[in-house]
Design a protein around this motif. Structure first.
Motif, PDB file in Angstrom:
ATOM      1  N   GLY A  33      52.741 -37.875  22.114  1.00 44.28           N
ATOM      2  CA  GLY A  33      53.803 -36.928  22.431  1.00 44.28           C
ATOM      3  C   GLY A  33      54.512 -36.460  21.179  1.00 44.28           C
ATOM      4  N   ALA A  34      54.765 -37.402  20.265  1.00 44.28           N
ATOM      5  CA  ALA A  34      55.384 -37.040  18.982  1.00 44.28           C
ATOM      6  C   ALA A  34      54.422 -36.213  18.131  1.00 44.28           C
ATOM      7  CB  ALA A  34      55.805 -38.302  18.234  1.00 44.28           C
ATOM      8  N   ALA A  35      53.127 -36.480  18.270  1.00 49.96           N
ATOM      9  CA  ALA A  35      52.119 -35.724  17.517  1.00 49.96           C
ATOM     10  C   ALA A  35      52.170 -34.238  17.890  1.00 49.96           C
ATOM     11  CB  ALA A  35      50.731 -36.290  17.784  1.00 49.96           C
ATOM     12  N   GLU A  36      52.477 -33.956  19.143  1.00 51.23           N
ATOM     13  CA  GLU A  36      52.562 -32.552  19.564  1.00 51.23           C
ATOM     14  C   GLU A  36      53.765 -31.864  18.918  1.00 51.23           C
ATOM     15  OE1 GLU A  36      50.223 -33.037  23.804  1.00 51.23           O
ATOM     16  OE2 GLU A  36      52.314 -32.374  23.818  1.00 51.23           O
ATOM     17  N   ILE A  37      54.826 -32.625  18.713  1.00 51.58           N
ATOM     18  CA  ILE A  37      55.986 -32.083  17.998  1.00 51.58           C
ATOM     19  C   ILE A  37      55.607 -31.789  16.549  1.00 51.58           C
ATOM     20  CG2 ILE A  37      58.318 -32.602  17.171  1.00 51.58           C
ATOM     21  CD1 ILE A  37      58.698 -34.326  19.669  1.00 51.58           C
ATOM     22  N   VAL A  38      54.882 -32.739  15.926  1.00 49.71           N
ATOM     23  CA  VAL A  38      54.455 -32.558  14.537  1.00 49.71           C
ATOM     24  C   VAL A  38      53.511 -31.363  14.419  1.00 49.71           C
ATOM     25  CG1 VAL A  38      53.206 -33.605  12.607  1.00 49.71           C
ATOM     26  CG2 VAL A  38      54.780 -34.990  13.959  1.00 49.71           C
ATOM     27  N   SER A  39      52.631 -31.191  15.401  1.00 56.58           N
ATOM     28  CA  SER A  39      51.707 -30.046  15.373  1.00 56.58           C
ATOM     29  C   SER A  39      52.488 -28.732  15.360  1.00 56.58           C
ATOM     30  CB  SER A  39      50.770 -30.090  16.584  1.00 56.58           C
ATOM     31  OG  SER A  39      49.861 -31.166  16.486  1.00 56.58           O
ATOM     32  N   LYS A  40      53.506 -28.645  16.182  1.00 61.52           N
ATOM     33  CA  LYS A  40      54.327 -27.429  16.239  1.00 61.52           C
ATOM     34  C   LYS A  40      55.043 -27.191  14.909  1.00 61.52           C
ATOM     35  CE  LYS A  40      58.190 -25.363  18.864  1.00 61.52           C
ATOM     36  NZ  LYS A  40      59.133 -25.226  17.742  1.00 61.52           N
ATOM     37  N   LEU A  41      55.639 -28.259  14.360  1.00 59.36           N
ATOM     38  CA  LEU A  41      56.344 -28.134  13.081  1.00 59.36           C
ATOM     39  C   LEU A  41      55.379 -27.793  11.949  1.00 59.36           C
ATOM     40  CD1 LEU A  41      58.758 -31.215  13.371  1.00 59.36           C
ATOM     41  CD2 LEU A  41      59.362 -28.805  13.627  1.00 59.36           C
ATOM     42  N   SER A  42      54.175 -28.338  12.018  1.00 59.28           N
ATOM     43  CA  SER A  42      53.163 -28.073  10.989  1.00 59.28           C
ATOM     44  C   SER A  42      52.742 -26.610  11.008  1.00 59.28           C
ATOM     45  CB  SER A  42      51.937 -28.970  11.205  1.00 59.28           C
ATOM     46  OG  SER A  42      52.279 -30.331  11.080  1.00 59.28           O
ATOM     47  N   ARG A  43      52.558 -26.059  12.208  1.00 59.50           N
ATOM     48  CA  ARG A  43      52.187 -24.643  12.309  1.00 59.50           C
ATOM     49  C   ARG A  43      53.244 -23.768  11.646  1.00 59.50           C
ATOM     50  NH1 ARG A  43      50.554 -26.300  17.663  1.00 59.50           N
ATOM     51  NH2 ARG A  43      52.494 -25.506  18.597  1.00 59.50           N
ATOM     52  N   GLU A  44      54.500 -24.101  11.884  1.00 59.06           N
ATOM     53  CA  GLU A  44      55.595 -23.322  11.295  1.00 59.06           C
ATOM     54  C   GLU A  44      55.631 -23.489   9.779  1.00 59.06           C
ATOM     55  OE1 GLU A  44      58.945 -24.925  13.320  1.00 59.06           O
ATOM     56  OE2 GLU A  44      58.517 -23.912  15.229  1.00 59.06           O
ATOM     57  N   TYR A  45      55.468 -24.729   9.317  1.00 55.92           N
ATOM     58  CA  TYR A  45      55.536 -25.001   7.868  1.00 55.92           C
ATOM     59  C   TYR A  45      54.409 -24.285   7.118  1.00 55.92           C
ATOM     60  CZ  TYR A  45      55.799 -27.505   3.443  1.00 55.92           C
ATOM     61  OH  TYR A  45      55.901 -27.808   2.108  1.00 55.92           O
ATOM     62  N   ILE A  46      53.202 -24.328   7.683  1.00 54.37           N
ATOM     63  CA  ILE A  46      52.052 -23.704   7.030  1.00 54.37           C
ATOM     64  C   ILE A  46      52.259 -22.192   6.885  1.00 54.37           C
ATOM     65  CG2 ILE A  46      49.602 -23.151   7.337  1.00 54.37           C
ATOM     66  CD1 ILE A  46      49.313 -25.972   8.583  1.00 54.37           C
ATOM     67  N   LEU A  47      52.767 -21.558   7.905  1.00 56.09           N
ATOM     68  CA  LEU A  47      53.008 -20.114   7.854  1.00 56.09           C
ATOM     69  C   LEU A  47      54.086 -19.746   6.840  1.00 56.09           C
ATOM     70  CD1 LEU A  47      52.863 -19.145  11.651  1.00 56.09           C
ATOM     71  CD2 LEU A  47      51.185 -18.582   9.868  1.00 56.09           C
ATOM     72  N   GLU A  48      55.062 -20.639   6.660  1.00 58.18           N
ATOM     73  CA  GLU A  48      56.185 -20.350   5.769  1.00 58.18           C
ATOM     74  C   GLU A  48      55.924 -20.760   4.317  1.00 58.18           C
ATOM     75  OE1 GLU A  48      59.368 -22.479   7.577  1.00 58.18           O
ATOM     76  OE2 GLU A  48      59.452 -21.177   9.353  1.00 58.18           O
ATOM     77  N   SER A  85      39.067 -37.770  14.283  1.00 59.42           N
ATOM     78  CA  SER A  85      39.002 -36.803  13.185  1.00 59.42           C
ATOM     79  C   SER A  85      38.920 -35.371  13.705  1.00 59.42           C
ATOM     80  CB  SER A  85      37.783 -37.100  12.312  1.00 59.42           C
ATOM     81  OG  SER A  85      37.673 -36.178  11.256  1.00 59.42           O
ATOM     82  N   GLY A  86      39.718 -34.491  13.118  1.00 57.89           N
ATOM     83  CA  GLY A  86      39.745 -33.094  13.502  1.00 57.89           C
ATOM     84  C   GLY A  86      40.772 -32.779  14.563  1.00 57.89           C
ATOM     85  N   GLY A  87      41.338 -33.809  15.187  1.00 58.48           N
ATOM     86  CA  GLY A  87      42.306 -33.605  16.255  1.00 58.48           C
ATOM     87  C   GLY A  87      43.609 -33.002  15.775  1.00 58.48           C
ATOM     88  N   GLU A  88      44.103 -33.494  14.636  1.00 60.00           N
ATOM     89  CA  GLU A  88      45.345 -32.942  14.093  1.00 60.00           C
ATOM     90  C   GLU A  88      45.156 -31.483  13.710  1.00 60.00           C
ATOM     91  OE1 GLU A  88      48.469 -33.502  10.356  1.00 60.00           O
ATOM     92  OE2 GLU A  88      46.712 -34.811  10.516  1.00 60.00           O
ATOM     93  N   ALA A  89      44.064 -31.201  13.005  1.00 60.03           N
ATOM     94  CA  ALA A  89      43.796 -29.826  12.579  1.00 60.03           C
ATOM     95  C   ALA A  89      43.608 -28.902  13.770  1.00 60.03           C
ATOM     96  CB  ALA A  89      42.554 -29.793  11.682  1.00 60.03           C
ATOM     97  N   GLY A  90      42.985 -29.413  14.844  1.00 57.96           N
ATOM     98  CA  GLY A  90      42.786 -28.608  16.039  1.00 57.96           C
ATOM     99  C   GLY A  90      44.094 -28.188  16.671  1.00 57.96           C
ATOM    100  N   GLY A  91      45.128 -29.022  16.518  1.00 58.01           N
ATOM    101  CA  GLY A  91      46.436 -28.722  17.082  1.00 58.01           C
ATOM    102  C   GLY A  91      47.159 -27.603  16.366  1.00 58.01           C
ATOM    103  N   LEU A  92      46.619 -27.151  15.240  1.00 54.30           N
ATOM    104  CA  LEU A  92      47.242 -26.050  14.495  1.00 54.30           C
ATOM    105  C   LEU A  92      46.852 -24.685  15.062  1.00 54.30           C
ATOM    106  CD1 LEU A  92      46.724 -27.362  10.844  1.00 54.30           C
ATOM    107  CD2 LEU A  92      48.745 -27.573  12.296  1.00 54.30           C
ATOM    108  N   LEU A  93      45.861 -24.701  15.969  1.00 49.21           N
ATOM    109  CA  LEU A  93      45.410 -23.458  16.620  1.00 49.21           C
ATOM    110  C   LEU A  93      44.938 -22.423  15.602  1.00 49.21           C
ATOM    111  CD1 LEU A  93      48.281 -23.186  19.259  1.00 49.21           C
ATOM    112  CD2 LEU A  93      46.159 -24.524  19.379  1.00 49.21           C
ATOM    113  N   SER A  94      44.252 -22.922  14.586  1.00 54.98           N
ATOM    114  CA  SER A  94      43.716 -22.065  13.519  1.00 54.98           C
ATOM    115  C   SER A  94      42.355 -22.595  13.097  1.00 54.98           C
ATOM    116  CB  SER A  94      44.668 -22.057  12.326  1.00 54.98           C
ATOM    117  OG  SER A  94      44.058 -21.476  11.179  1.00 54.98           O
TER     118      SER A  94
END
Length: 427
Positions: free
Chosen positions: A113-128, A255-264
């Protein structure tokens, strides 16, 4: 707080002095001296390769025991997504979550559940922060420690977001305080871990001072008790849904699960510590300039391959894939207050592999080590107790070994001495 805490230890009575571990250690942190293995804390990244390779079971992981729960009035379990891959025919995560409560935990908070929060924050950080591309995941403690001691030029690429385990712990404590009415010191937060590196990450966090995790339990210790309680829970009907993780969160277990959560699609995912090192070396050579993100896991197949798990990592990965098939994409939409998810301090390079205190001294000693290396046979036989002739030369320069500990050098010395004795006997 220890600067170089490690969660891999040696059981000296079981060590036979073989050289299997020194050959497999990716950072050359192990030597065999006086017939026993010795682990250099500064070099160790807690990847667990020595635990995995030691057939004598002399390398062990440090972690907490279940009886630690008795120290707290209220306890919360933090199951890692990789835990779900250890169980056969699992169709509903809630069976595991309720089984954990039946084992004695007062509550459960999924790290997924926390990983989904991190995925969302990561998407924002990468774009910025396009200027930092490719950005490297900081979820695997072994990888971040490796970068800290060996790849200083890549430090600026690290994702400055706390790993899911710590965000889960922060949120679990807040919820537990609200539910129980107890002060935070009476609440115990326990992570169920697939690897020893997480223990080190709790003891010496990277990018912030203190982890909210009170104890780290081994998945292999929890497993038999969990299975027994799952059988009882499975008999119950209409189990309430207490799960907070969907496909994205569960996927972090392999492996690949975190990256998959970036939707990219602009990412690279590598697992296995040797492959990780190759990727980092290529990144230093600027081979991945067009990538947005790099996910690296020290264990084969990702966290499901940790040395504290019980299932074949590739079988576990298939189990996770089947489990998440009919799950919603994401279930956790909690909002975090302020900057509680981000690092609070800079991560600095730790030059543990330098041969001297200053640059000048390091160059001088390096030249001496290279000269010594030319004298050695270059067989990398390990008989000296070091993994390679180059590593042995550096040990000699550091004052940790003697040149004649090389059996080939000793043989030359004995032949020379024998010839001299023979010469004098003929006079």
């Amino acid at each position: 707080m220890e600067k170089f805490f490690t969660s891999v230890r040696l059981e000296e009575s079981l060590c036979k002095g073989c050289i299997n571990c020194i050959k497999r250690c990716p950072t050359e942190a192990i030597r065999v001296r006086n017939g026993k293995a010795v682990i250099t804390k500064e070099f160790c990244i807690d990847c667990g390769e020595c635990i995995r390779i030691c057939k004598h079971h002399a390398k062990l992981a440090t972690y907490d025991k279940l009886d630690m729960l008795q120290q707290f009035s209220y306890t919360v379990a933090l199951p890692a997504p990789s835990l779900y891959g250890q169980v056969n025919n699992l169709e509903d995560v809630n069976i595991i979550l309720h089984a954990l409560k039946r084992m004695g935990f007062d509550d459960v908070f999924e790290v997924g559940g926390a990983a989904e929060i991190v995925s969302k924050l990561s998407r924002e950080y990468i774009l910025e922060h396009k200027e930092k591309w490719p950005i490297i995941s900081t979820a695997c403690p072994s990888v971040t420690r490796l970068i800290r001691v060996r790849f200083p030029n890549l430090l600026e690429h690290l994702m400055p977001i706390k790993p899911p385990i710590d965000i889960a712990a922060d949120l679990a404590r807040i919820i537990a305080m609200e539910k129980s009415g107890l002060p935070k010191e009476k609440i115990g937060i326990f992570f169920i871990s697939p690897c020893p590196a997480k223990v080190t990450a709790v003891k010496t966090p990277l990018g912030y001072d203190i982890s909210d995790v009170d104890g780290v339990l081994a998945m292999k210790d929890i497993y038999p008790l969990l299975i027994a309680n799952m059988k009882e829970v499975a008999k119950e009907s209409n189990l309430p849904d207490i799960s907070t993780a969907g496909k994205i969160g569960i996927s972090w277990g392999s492996s690949g699960g975190e990256a998959g959560g970036l939707l990219s699609d602009s990412y690279l995912a590598a697992d296995g510590i040797e492959n990780v090192i190759r990727v980092l070396e290529d990144m230093e050579d600027q081979k991945f300039a067009n990538l947005e993100f790099i996910e690296l896991n020290a264990c084969n197949a990702g966290c499901v391959g940790g040395v504290l798990t019980v299932e074949n990592p590739y079988v576990a990965r298939v189990k996770l894939k089947n489990l998440r098939k009919y799950m919603p994409v994401s279930k956790n939409h909690m909002e975090l207050k302020g900057n509680m998810a981000y690092w609070t301090k800079n991560v600095e390079y730790e030059p543990v592999f330098n041969l001297g205190e200053t640059v000048a001294e390091s160059f001088k000693r390096l030249a001496k080590a290279e000269k010594l290396y030319e004298h050695f046979p270059g067989l990398d036989c390990g008989s000296c107790g070091a993994p390679t002739c180059k590593a042995f030369a550096e040990d000699v320069v550091r004052g940790l070994a003697e040149e004649n500990e090389c059996i080939h050098i000793m043989r030359e010395y004995m032949h020379k001495l024998s010839d001299e004795i023979s010469h004098w006997n003929h006079l």
